[in-house]
Design an enzyme around this catalytic site. Sequence first.
Site, short mmCIF file in Angstrom:
data_model
loop_
_atom_site.label_atom_id
_atom_site.label_comp_id
_atom_site.label_asym_id
_atom_site.label_seq_id
_atom_site.Cartn_x
_atom_site.Cartn_y
_atom_site.Cartn_z
N GLU A 106 69.22 46.54 5.99
CA GLU A 106 69.11 47.61 5.00
C GLU A 106 68.83 48.93 5.71
O GLU A 106 67.76 49.10 6.27
CB GLU A 106 67.97 47.30 4.03
CG GLU A 106 68.15 46.02 3.25
CD GLU A 106 66.80 45.36 2.92
OE1 GLU A 106 66.09 45.89 2.06
OE2 GLU A 106 66.48 44.33 3.54
N ASN A 163 62.68 48.84 -0.61
CA ASN A 163 61.54 48.16 0.01
C ASN A 163 60.23 48.46 -0.75
O ASN A 163 60.26 48.76 -1.93
CB ASN A 163 61.44 48.43 1.51
CG ASN A 163 60.86 47.20 2.21
OD1 ASN A 163 59.66 46.98 2.19
ND2 ASN A 163 61.72 46.38 2.78
N ARG A 164 59.09 48.37 -0.04
CA ARG A 164 57.82 48.29 -0.76
C ARG A 164 57.06 49.60 -0.87
O ARG A 164 57.11 50.43 0.04
CB ARG A 164 56.93 47.25 -0.06
CG ARG A 164 57.48 45.85 -0.20
CD ARG A 164 56.71 44.84 0.63
NE ARG A 164 57.24 43.48 0.40
CZ ARG A 164 58.38 43.02 0.92
NH1 ARG A 164 59.10 43.78 1.72
NH2 ARG A 164 58.81 41.80 0.65
N ASP A 190 61.27 40.44 8.88
CA ASP A 190 61.33 41.19 7.62
C ASP A 190 60.65 42.52 7.92
O ASP A 190 59.60 42.84 7.35
CB ASP A 190 60.63 40.41 6.50
CG ASP A 190 61.01 40.93 5.12
OD1 ASP A 190 61.61 42.03 5.04
OD2 ASP A 190 60.71 40.25 4.12
N HIS A 245 61.66 47.20 -4.05
CA HIS A 245 63.03 47.55 -4.43
C HIS A 245 63.16 48.21 -5.81
O HIS A 245 63.98 47.82 -6.63
CB HIS A 245 63.93 46.30 -4.35
CG HIS A 245 64.10 45.78 -2.95
ND1 HIS A 245 64.06 46.59 -1.84
CD2 HIS A 245 64.32 44.52 -2.47
CE1 HIS A 245 64.25 45.85 -0.75
NE2 HIS A 245 64.40 44.60 -1.10
N HIS A 270 71.86 45.87 -0.32
CA HIS A 270 71.17 44.65 0.08
C HIS A 270 72.15 43.48 0.26
O HIS A 270 71.90 42.37 -0.22
CB HIS A 270 70.11 44.31 -0.97
CG HIS A 270 68.95 43.52 -0.45
ND1 HIS A 270 69.06 42.21 -0.03
CD2 HIS A 270 67.66 43.85 -0.27
CE1 HIS A 270 67.89 41.78 0.36
NE2 HIS A 270 67.01 42.75 0.23
N SER A 271 73.25 43.71 0.99
CA SER A 271 74.19 42.61 1.24
C SER A 271 73.61 41.61 2.23
O SER A 271 73.01 41.99 3.23
CB SER A 271 75.50 43.16 1.79
OG SER A 271 76.21 43.82 0.75
N TYR A 272 73.77 40.33 1.89
CA TYR A 272 73.35 39.24 2.78
C TYR A 272 74.58 38.83 3.57
O TYR A 272 75.55 38.34 3.00
CB TYR A 272 72.91 38.03 1.95
CG TYR A 272 71.56 38.12 1.31
CD1 TYR A 272 71.33 38.98 0.24
CD2 TYR A 272 70.52 37.29 1.73
CE1 TYR A 272 70.09 39.02 -0.37
CE2 TYR A 272 69.27 37.33 1.12
CZ TYR A 272 69.07 38.20 0.07
OH TYR A 272 67.84 38.23 -0.54
C1 GLA Z 1 63.92 42.84 1.42
C2 GLA Z 1 62.49 42.62 1.65
C3 GLA Z 1 62.24 41.18 1.78
C4 GLA Z 1 62.74 40.41 0.59
C5 GLA Z 1 64.17 40.72 0.36
C6 GLA Z 1 64.65 40.07 -0.92
O1 GLA Z 1 64.65 42.56 2.55
O2 GLA Z 1 61.99 43.31 2.76
O3 GLA Z 1 60.88 40.96 1.92
O4 GLA Z 1 62.03 40.77 -0.54
O5 GLA Z 1 64.37 42.11 0.30
O6 GLA Z 1 64.27 38.77 -1.07
#
Ligand code: GLA
Length: 380
Positions: free
Chosen positions: A345, A107-108, A280, A133, A208-210
């Site tokens: 996550e 994350n950020r 998010d 990330h 980071h699996s979708y």
């Molecule tokens: C994480 C971030 C989102 C986005 C995704 C990837 O979940 O929190 O904002 O950047 O990764 O797109």
Amino acid sequence: MRVLKMSVFLGLIVALMFSCTSTPKNENSIKKEVFGTMPSGEQVFLYTLRNEKGMEATITNYGGIVVSLLVPDKNNKMGDVVLGYNNLEGFLHDSPYFGALIGRFGNRIAKGKFTLEGKEYTLAINNGENTLHGGLKGFDKVVWTPEEIKTADGRPGLKLTYLSKDMEEGYPGNLSVTVVYSLTDDSGLQIDYSATTDKATVINLTNHSYFNLSGEGSGTILNQLMMINADKYTPIDQGLIPTGELADVEGTPFDFREPTAIGKRINEDNQQLKFGLGYDHNFVLNKKDSEMSLAARVSDPKSGRVMEVYTTEPGLQFYSGNFLDGKIIGKSGRAYNYRDAFVLETQHFPDSPNHPGFPSTVLRPGEKYVSQTIYKFTTE
Ligand code: GLA
């Protein structure tokens, strides 16, 4: 009598032949094949883990990406519940972190800056004015060293190791990272992370699996029911950086303590949902210290699939696929549209290095970072 004995004998031989030639369907196993070649010429591989129930996880050592995850639905039909590509080029070319391992810091980090032991460090900015990330080339974009192993309790596992050099992407310390993927007998994808460093650093690893429990490429996830075991979450500013507050979910669209359709409140007139373009956000998990406990449970009325997330981590980022826009065509040839997947996550809170009040993400020489997450599948 003689004839009877003979036919029993022949029967046994046939049974023996069958048991030797038929593929061992329900056995714990790991299989390796070539996935592709990196621009550098290096070959990368695909490893398929399989458990006794026929669940399969296919992982590449490029980015440690979970390429596919096959689990049964309520009619025992297998389906792939993670988004991605079926070729390396797709992942190299255009991937919003599909299935990948995230590091050195998930994350950020606000403005790509943090101070550690009196020294300020500067990272690459790759998301608005922030670092996301890990930076420009996070752990999702490196080739990990793969090794087939047996877990302590004898299950097949894929061990991935990576040495992140001192000052790589701006982070201090040579960080030696190990991630082990394995399947549990009760159909969990288990991920064990560990790391050591030779200088104080910050670390926040995740996957980071979708997910789409109806199957990748099958449309929206807005009808899937989400439960998150959290009384609080960390509100964000416009740049998706936590303000530092731990806010009650009570009475907000962030209250997922009872199973609620993801789409039920996602378009409400709420400043936080506007900042995130949907969900998010990081949830503050209800737990004692770093115990392994239930973080989330998602169920899909359509397929009957249920996914439970267990983790030792204090936080969970719930991202509702708000940046998917239909431009990516996935592995079965279908476009991934807005909110066609969700990501859960397990992590320490975003921007922790700049929030002394958050659980610490500092790792020092002599200490060992350990973290475990299990994505467990059942049906109902
Ligand atoms: C994480 C971030 C989102 C986005 C995704 C990837 O979940 O929190 O904002 O950047 O990764 O797109």
